[in-house]
Write an enzyme that holds these catalytic residues in place. Sequence first.
Site, mmCIF file in Angstrom:
data_model
loop_
_atom_site.group_PDB
_atom_site.id
_atom_site.type_symbol
_atom_site.label_atom_id
_atom_site.label_comp_id
_atom_site.label_asym_id
_atom_site.label_seq_id
_atom_site.Cartn_x
_atom_site.Cartn_y
_atom_site.Cartn_z
ATOM 1 N N LYS A 82 -14.924 -64.481 -49.701
ATOM 2 C CA LYS A 82 -14.333 -63.317 -50.363
ATOM 3 C C LYS A 82 -13.829 -62.256 -49.383
ATOM 4 C CE LYS A 82 -15.246 -63.999 -54.897
ATOM 5 N NZ LYS A 82 -14.311 -63.814 -56.017
ATOM 6 N N ASP A 132 -19.998 -59.799 -58.883
ATOM 7 C CA ASP A 132 -21.291 -60.465 -59.035
ATOM 8 C C ASP A 132 -22.033 -60.465 -57.709
ATOM 9 O OD1 ASP A 132 -21.620 -61.434 -61.772
ATOM 10 O OD2 ASP A 132 -19.820 -62.595 -61.402
#
Length: 439
Positions: A82, A132
């Site tokens: 990410k 998350d």
Amino acid sequence: KLGQTRERAVRSRAGRCSRAAAAPMAGELTPLFGPEAAKRVRHFFGGEPTPLVPLRQAAKAWGVAAIYVKDESKRLGQQAFKVFGATYAMALSLAQRLEVDLDAVKGLEDLKSRYSEKFGADAPTTFVTCTDGNHGRAVAWAAKQFGQRAVVYMPKGSAQARVDHVRAHGGECTVTDLNYDRTVELAFQRAKENGWTVLQDTTAPGYTEIPTWIMQGYTAMADESLEQIRALDGLTPTHVLLQVGVGSMAGAVLGYLVEAGKDGGRPVAVTLEPKNAACAYASASKGDGSMVTVDGDLESMIAGLCCGVPSDIGWPILARHVDGAFCWLEDAVAGNGMRAASKEGVEAGECGGAGIGFLQRLMDPSCEQAARLRARLGLGEKSRVLVFNTEGATDPENYKKQLELPDAAPAPGDFGFAVPLSAQAAEVAESAAKRARTS
């Protein structure tokens, strides 16, 4: 009130109905994520690629020629892929405000210096996001590198370790009592109220530029993977397994593979999701190219994939170009993958373990359902499978727990699949042709 922030269309997406996806746009979208985009990303960051690890023991035991694991647990020290997406998007956002071409910027420090010189170090831009875990950590890390501010919202049930990761980089982190998709809406609302910049890979009406930039950041790992596999074996993968949350990673990597494979073919693409958050599977099962969303708590051990609303950018690419299957799996399958990876020196978190565990489950010789899917995929002893270990042990407590557990035996109902939309269309056409011949 939250639904009004991302416009009422988002509320209709986030639970009860489907909305037509722009599947015809896929031909226009894949060039955004091709080799040229990947090269720009790699040029900006510089540095060495993350490792490509062949799982030789697993390949032999499971009956395939090769398993290549792209180990994103090593990406910039942030344990997940990410960080390239969030940092690249933030860099483009800052460069846009500076009115400079990012290709002319010499890395992170140069951009930070230019931005501080023009706007002052005491007036940071605030970037807000929902996560998350891994994306929020990446946004906080990027904000710290560039001297900006990060505000991060997390859905209920988020692991404390993931909250701590965000705060360790100076990010402000709040765990809500909402599920992931409702927390995304909250982030958009707070941005509107405070004049903040949303940095989210989830799309919304009128919000696609930054999600596109984030997805372009993800193309680097696909580019690196093919380069490394060629260097290792002089070959290319025959199959690729792609985890789906909102579909940004899967869409970006598949978009890259479509563009890179125009002259020489590309691997068969299979998507993976947790059973309780399988929005791509549900969309494929509907069969008409529209997006279907799932609502509820979306609870799963595979927390990073617990997203119920597909991406408006990712889904059209998946709808048109997934040619293998859209799959869901139970948590136990991911746990098996975490243990299998560990045996060969790869630290795979829940999302990373999902791909490895699913391949192990699929190669079970005693399962008729697995055999049917293997036959459809052309998966066998000559196959070379690329799997992305998208995260390391970002929840250390659960990682330790999973490694101590015995492997879960294959069980009925621990995975399922829907055939690609192209295959469904071909089957409908064949059925219509048969009816015409017999009428």
